[in-house]
Design an enzyme around this catalytic site. Sequence first.
Site, PDB file in Angstrom:
ATOM      1  N   ARG A  93       0.835  -1.215   0.000  1.00  0.00           N
ATOM      2  CA  ARG A  93       0.000   0.000   0.000  1.00  0.00           C
ATOM      3  C   ARG A  93       0.864   1.257   0.000  1.00  0.00           C
ATOM      4  N   SER A  94       1.967   1.226   0.753  1.00  0.00           N
ATOM      5  CA  SER A  94       2.890   2.374   0.769  1.00  0.00           C
ATOM      6  C   SER A  94       3.387   2.688  -0.629  1.00  0.00           C
ATOM      7  N   LEU A 134      10.436  14.691   1.559  1.00  0.00           N
ATOM      8  CA  LEU A 134      10.150  15.842   2.431  1.00  0.00           C
ATOM      9  C   LEU A 134      10.997  15.742   3.707  1.00  0.00           C
ATOM     10  N   GLU A 136      13.776  15.092   6.513  1.00  0.00           N
ATOM     11  CA  GLU A 136      15.245  15.157   6.562  1.00  0.00           C
ATOM     12  C   GLU A 136      15.714  14.513   7.868  1.00  0.00           C
ATOM     13  N   SER A 141       8.755  15.651  12.007  1.00  0.00           N
ATOM     14  CA  SER A 141       7.432  16.232  12.277  1.00  0.00           C
ATOM     15  C   SER A 141       7.366  17.699  11.901  1.00  0.00           C
ATOM     16  N   ILE A 166      12.887   7.775   2.838  1.00  0.00           N
ATOM     17  CA  ILE A 166      12.081   8.028   1.648  1.00  0.00           C
ATOM     18  C   ILE A 166      11.650   6.705   0.997  1.00  0.00           C
ATOM     19  N   THR A 167      10.332   6.461   1.041  1.00  0.00           N
ATOM     20  CA  THR A 167       9.766   5.229   0.475  1.00  0.00           C
ATOM     21  C   THR A 167      10.026   5.179  -1.033  1.00  0.00           C
ATOM     22  N   ASN A 246      -2.409  15.285   2.498  1.00  0.00           N
ATOM     23  CA  ASN A 246      -3.854  15.063   2.681  1.00  0.00           C
ATOM     24  C   ASN A 246      -4.319  13.863   1.858  1.00  0.00           C
ATOM     25  N   GLU A 369       3.614   9.909   7.706  1.00  0.00           N
ATOM     26  CA  GLU A 369       2.456  10.709   7.256  1.00  0.00           C
ATOM     27  C   GLU A 369       1.840  11.498   8.412  1.00  0.00           C
TER      28      GLU A 369
HETATM   29  P1  TGC Z   1       1.495  25.748   9.069  1.00  0.00           P
HETATM   30  O1  TGC Z   1       2.071  27.095   9.379  1.00  0.00           O
HETATM   31  O2  TGC Z   1       0.337  25.227   9.843  1.00  0.00           O
HETATM   32  O3  TGC Z   1       1.111  25.689   7.519  1.00  0.00           O
HETATM   33  C1  TGC Z   1       2.003  26.113   6.514  1.00  0.00           C
HETATM   34  C2  TGC Z   1       1.166  26.321   5.244  1.00  0.00           C
HETATM   35  O4  TGC Z   1       0.613  25.057   4.850  1.00  0.00           O
HETATM   36  C3  TGC Z   1      -0.830  25.132   4.887  1.00  0.00           C
HETATM   37  N1  TGC Z   1      -1.282  23.840   5.421  1.00  0.00           N
HETATM   38  C4  TGC Z   1      -1.884  22.925   4.649  1.00  0.00           C
HETATM   39  N2  TGC Z   1      -2.240  22.943   3.360  1.00  0.00           N
HETATM   40  C5  TGC Z   1      -2.843  21.854   2.870  1.00  0.00           C
HETATM   41  N3  TGC Z   1      -3.102  20.764   3.635  1.00  0.00           N
HETATM   42  C6  TGC Z   1      -2.758  20.705   4.938  1.00  0.00           C
HETATM   43  N4  TGC Z   1      -2.995  19.614   5.638  1.00  0.00           N
HETATM   44  C7  TGC Z   1      -2.124  21.828   5.507  1.00  0.00           C
HETATM   45  N5  TGC Z   1      -1.638  22.115   6.732  1.00  0.00           N
HETATM   46  C8  TGC Z   1      -1.145  23.344   6.666  1.00  0.00           C
HETATM   47  C9  TGC Z   1      -1.151  26.285   5.802  1.00  0.00           C
HETATM   48  O5  TGC Z   1      -2.423  26.810   5.509  1.00  0.00           O
HETATM   49  C10 TGC Z   1      -0.041  27.237   5.465  1.00  0.00           C
HETATM   50  O6  TGC Z   1      -0.342  27.831   4.199  1.00  0.00           O
HETATM   51  P2  TGC Z   1       0.052  29.366   3.902  1.00  0.00           P
HETATM   52  O7  TGC Z   1      -0.539  29.653   2.566  1.00  0.00           O
HETATM   53  O8  TGC Z   1      -0.549  30.161   5.020  1.00  0.00           O
HETATM   54  O9  TGC Z   1       1.553  29.399   3.916  1.00  0.00           O
HETATM   55  O10 TGC Z   1       2.689  24.715   9.105  1.00  0.00           O
HETATM   56  P3  TGC Z   1       3.596  24.246  10.306  1.00  0.00           P
HETATM   57  O11 TGC Z   1       5.026  24.398   9.899  1.00  0.00           O
HETATM   58  O12 TGC Z   1       3.148  24.889  11.599  1.00  0.00           O
HETATM   59  O13 TGC Z   1       3.302  22.661  10.341  1.00  0.00           O
HETATM   60  C11 TGC Z   1       2.133  22.142  10.742  1.00  0.00           C
HETATM   61  C12 TGC Z   1       2.279  20.594  10.903  1.00  0.00           C
HETATM   62  C13 TGC Z   1       3.125  20.242  12.110  1.00  0.00           C
HETATM   63  C14 TGC Z   1       0.881  20.078  11.105  1.00  0.00           C
HETATM   64  C15 TGC Z   1       2.913  19.993   9.630  1.00  0.00           C
HETATM   65  O14 TGC Z   1       4.228  20.355   9.506  1.00  0.00           O
HETATM   66  C16 TGC Z   1       2.826  18.470   9.580  1.00  0.00           C
HETATM   67  O15 TGC Z   1       1.826  17.929   9.132  1.00  0.00           O
HETATM   68  N6  TGC Z   1       3.905  17.749  10.028  1.00  0.00           N
HETATM   69  C17 TGC Z   1       3.983  16.310   9.851  1.00  0.00           C
HETATM   70  C18 TGC Z   1       4.961  15.997   8.760  1.00  0.00           C
HETATM   71  C19 TGC Z   1       4.572  14.797   7.950  1.00  0.00           C
HETATM   72  O16 TGC Z   1       3.428  14.327   7.976  1.00  0.00           O
HETATM   73  N7  TGC Z   1       5.478  14.288   7.137  1.00  0.00           N
HETATM   74  C20 TGC Z   1       5.173  13.211   6.244  1.00  0.00           C
HETATM   75  C21 TGC Z   1       6.279  12.985   5.241  1.00  0.00           C
HETATM   76  S1  TGC Z   1       5.825  11.973   3.863  1.00  0.00           S
HETATM   77  C22 TGC Z   1       5.631  10.446   4.480  1.00  0.00           C
HETATM   78  O17 TGC Z   1       5.672  10.191   5.646  1.00  0.00           O
HETATM   79  C23 TGC Z   1       5.351   9.388   3.482  1.00  0.00           C
HETATM   80  S2  TGC Z   1       5.198   7.845   4.197  1.00  0.00           S
HETATM   81  C24 TGC Z   1       5.060   6.801   2.907  1.00  0.00           C
HETATM   82  C25 TGC Z   1       3.676   6.297   2.706  1.00  0.00           C
HETATM   83  O18 TGC Z   1       2.720   7.057   2.673  1.00  0.00           O
HETATM   84  O19 TGC Z   1       3.501   5.118   2.572  1.00  0.00           O
HETATM   85  P1  FAD Z   2      10.185  13.046  15.150  1.00  0.00           P
HETATM   86  O1  FAD Z   2       9.529  14.189  14.469  1.00  0.00           O
HETATM   87  O2  FAD Z   2      11.552  13.244  15.686  1.00  0.00           O
HETATM   88  O3  FAD Z   2       9.225  12.537  16.327  1.00  0.00           O
HETATM   89  C1  FAD Z   2       9.682  11.609  17.325  1.00  0.00           C
HETATM   90  C2  FAD Z   2       8.615  11.553  18.434  1.00  0.00           C
HETATM   91  O4  FAD Z   2       8.412  12.872  18.951  1.00  0.00           O
HETATM   92  C3  FAD Z   2       7.251  11.095  17.897  1.00  0.00           C
HETATM   93  O5  FAD Z   2       6.583  10.384  18.919  1.00  0.00           O
HETATM   94  C4  FAD Z   2       6.526  12.419  17.668  1.00  0.00           C
HETATM   95  O6  FAD Z   2       5.109  12.308  17.733  1.00  0.00           O
HETATM   96  C5  FAD Z   2       7.048  13.252  18.852  1.00  0.00           C
HETATM   97  N1  FAD Z   2       6.932  14.688  18.568  1.00  0.00           N
HETATM   98  C6  FAD Z   2       7.535  15.425  17.618  1.00  0.00           C
HETATM   99  N2  FAD Z   2       7.158  16.715  17.692  1.00  0.00           N
HETATM  100  C7  FAD Z   2       6.254  16.781  18.720  1.00  0.00           C
HETATM  101  C8  FAD Z   2       5.485  17.823  19.303  1.00  0.00           C
HETATM  102  N3  FAD Z   2       5.541  19.079  18.842  1.00  0.00           N
HETATM  103  N4  FAD Z   2       4.681  17.526  20.351  1.00  0.00           N
HETATM  104  C9  FAD Z   2       4.590  16.255  20.825  1.00  0.00           C
HETATM  105  N5  FAD Z   2       5.296  15.209  20.317  1.00  0.00           N
HETATM  106  C10 FAD Z   2       6.115  15.483  19.279  1.00  0.00           C
HETATM  107  N6  FAD Z   2       9.098  10.868   4.724  1.00  0.00           N
HETATM  108  C11 FAD Z   2       9.059  11.390   3.465  1.00  0.00           C
HETATM  109  O7  FAD Z   2       9.256  12.577   3.270  1.00  0.00           O
HETATM  110  N7  FAD Z   2       8.814  10.580   2.393  1.00  0.00           N
HETATM  111  C12 FAD Z   2       8.597   9.253   2.513  1.00  0.00           C
HETATM  112  O8  FAD Z   2       8.351   8.564   1.524  1.00  0.00           O
HETATM  113  C13 FAD Z   2       8.644   8.675   3.826  1.00  0.00           C
HETATM  114  N8  FAD Z   2       8.501   7.339   3.993  1.00  0.00           N
HETATM  115  C14 FAD Z   2       8.681   6.794   5.238  1.00  0.00           C
HETATM  116  C15 FAD Z   2       8.705   5.397   5.361  1.00  0.00           C
HETATM  117  C16 FAD Z   2       8.933   4.828   6.603  1.00  0.00           C
HETATM  118  C17 FAD Z   2       9.003   3.341   6.738  1.00  0.00           C
HETATM  119  C18 FAD Z   2       9.092   5.649   7.747  1.00  0.00           C
HETATM  120  C19 FAD Z   2       9.296   5.036   9.099  1.00  0.00           C
HETATM  121  C20 FAD Z   2       9.079   7.021   7.625  1.00  0.00           C
HETATM  122  C21 FAD Z   2       8.900   7.616   6.353  1.00  0.00           C
HETATM  123  N9  FAD Z   2       8.956   8.992   6.172  1.00  0.00           N
HETATM  124  C22 FAD Z   2       8.897   9.544   4.916  1.00  0.00           C
HETATM  125  C23 FAD Z   2       9.295   9.862   7.313  1.00  0.00           C
HETATM  126  C24 FAD Z   2       8.126  10.135   8.235  1.00  0.00           C
HETATM  127  O9  FAD Z   2       7.199  11.002   7.665  1.00  0.00           O
HETATM  128  C25 FAD Z   2       8.690  10.681   9.546  1.00  0.00           C
HETATM  129  O10 FAD Z   2       9.334   9.592  10.178  1.00  0.00           O
HETATM  130  C26 FAD Z   2       7.628  11.297  10.434  1.00  0.00           C
HETATM  131  O11 FAD Z   2       7.117  12.483   9.871  1.00  0.00           O
HETATM  132  C27 FAD Z   2       8.168  11.579  11.862  1.00  0.00           C
HETATM  133  O12 FAD Z   2       9.382  12.236  11.822  1.00  0.00           O
HETATM  134  P2  FAD Z   2      10.640  11.665  12.692  1.00  0.00           P
HETATM  135  O13 FAD Z   2      10.802  10.233  12.365  1.00  0.00           O
HETATM  136  O14 FAD Z   2      11.768  12.585  12.453  1.00  0.00           O
HETATM  137  O15 FAD Z   2      10.167  11.754  14.188  1.00  0.00           O
END
Ligand code: TGC
Ligand code: FAD
Length: 390
Positions: A93-94, A134, A136, A141, A166-167, A246, A369
């Site tokens: 699924r990933s 995305l 680093e 987070s 990075i997946t 999203n 995510e």
């Molecule tokens: P913040 O200041 O709240 O927002 C910055 C700008 O982004 C807009 N925005 C969004 N737009 C669309 N959808 C959303 N869900 C949005 N959330 C925020 C916001 O309106 C603003 O726009 P503008 O025009 O005003 O500049 O941003 P922040 O820096 O305070 O961050 C908020 C936070 C912590 C929620 C965000 O950074 C976050 O979601 N962190 C988690 C990171 C994360 O999910 N990483 C995932 C990496 S990819 C991955 O894991 C792939 S896994 C592989 C697989 O799927 O199988």
């Molecule tokens: P951290 O951000 O360091 O978090 C560690 C712990 O601290 C967590 O429990 C977290 O919830 C907690 N924490 C952090 N900030 C706060 C806060 N403000 N308040 C309370 N608790 C907090 N990324 C991509 O860009 N592309 C990909 O394709 C991708 N694929 C992935 C595949 C796998 C198998 C894995 C494991 C990760 C992947 N990621 C990818 C990265 C993934 O999105 C990150 O691991 C995730 O966003 C969390 O970041 P981190 O691992 O640095 O943990």
Amino acid sequence: MPFSGVDYFALDELLTDDERMVRDTFRRFVDEQVMPTIGRHFRDGTFPKDLPKKLGALGALGASLEGYGCAGLGANAYGLIMQELERGDSGIRSFASVQGSLVMYPIHAYGSDAQKDRWLPRMAKGEAIGCFGLTEPDFGSNPSGMRCSAKKVGDRWVLNGEKRWITSGGLSDVAIVWARTDDAERSVRGFLVDRGTPGFSVRDIEGKFSLRASVTSELILEDCAIPLDAVLPGVSGLKGPLSCLNQARFGISWGAIGAALACYDEALRYTKDRVQFSKPLAGYQLVQLKLVDMLEEITKAQLLAWRLGRLKETHKLRPQQVSMAKRNNVRMALEIARNARDLLGANGITDEYQSGRHMCNLESVFTYEGTDHIHTLIIGQDITGLAAFE
Ligand code: TGC
Ligand code: FAD
């Protein structure tokens, strides 16, 4: 034995004929093409490389996008595909989530015509593979802190920095790298970096307990020069990558149900069969409590996901609702996988059974995510108006 589904509240009645057909097609696909080999791939730490083209042929890649050979399915049909794939393995699924929601979606939404023509038709067929960079090493987070930079030098963008976790990195023909521009704007932009570009290297991460049938990599950019038109022209700022999340988080909300279904199904069969003391395990009250809790949580998650999809299809969906579904359904699946593993006793720790594999995989799904904490804070901010991230 083919999987026959879990539907305690007759939720099939909420699906259209087309949605049921899509679900059943991918249910068969997973039984025939994923289940026979997934245990071996997980054990060996290999991705089943025959799957991308097969998934492409069935329309699973970029399934909800229009044109460019994509299937143009509705949100719930797309969700049902993710559910069935994750019933096989979260790694499969990933792969599909990243390809469709994190690579094809931004190219489709924000790319130039040339970028769309170059990548989308081949990606839809599974002939080209992409990844999304995305995260680093020091910014997971909080991606807004990213250090990866892009500087305009003559007729080139020059990228420097590192992406981690990075997946599909090591499988990819193209990486979408999110980097901050080194100019007055200092804006986050998405760049398409082709495999083999000088200054771009990829290293796969070894030693994972989780998502072993998926490739997870580091991307390293050292003075990596790419053409000026390699930037996604249609978006700038963190909302670019967050809008892609999203889409992917929506798919995970459905996908996690698939992993939970596999574990519940396995635990039910096993406990009805295995006799301890005087009768099958399923005849004991404590075991029934666990099985009933699993079914109840699955049913609630199914309803949440179904409603999420209908909101998406009618353009009423808010990102905070996606956060709630991702948070709830992944928590639910992880809890069910842990309980299923328990009910299988010692057998639950071997890869002869699936629950242990799903349990390990779901630890990653809980983290990626947006971690469980981050989704809690997104919803917390929504209901209180107060951000608690810092
Ligand atoms: P913040 O200041 O709240 O927002 C910055 C700008 O982004 C807009 N925005 C969004 N737009 C669309 N959808 C959303 N869900 C949005 N959330 C925020 C916001 O309106 C603003 O726009 P503008 O025009 O005003 O500049 O941003 P922040 O820096 O305070 O961050 C908020 C936070 C912590 C929620 C965000 O950074 C976050 O979601 N962190 C988690 C990171 C994360 O999910 N990483 C995932 C990496 S990819 C991955 O894991 C792939 S896994 C592989 C697989 O799927 O199988
Ligand atoms: P951290 O951000 O360091 O978090 C560690 C712990 O601290 C967590 O429990 C977290 O919830 C907690 N924490 C952090 N900030 C706060 C806060 N403000 N308040 C309370 N608790 C907090 N990324 C991509 O860009 N592309 C990909 O394709 C991708 N694929 C992935 C595949 C796998 C198998 C894995 C494991 C990760 C992947 N990621 C990818 C990265 C993934 O999105 C990150 O691991 C995730 O966003 C969390 O970041 P981190 O691992 O640095 O943990």
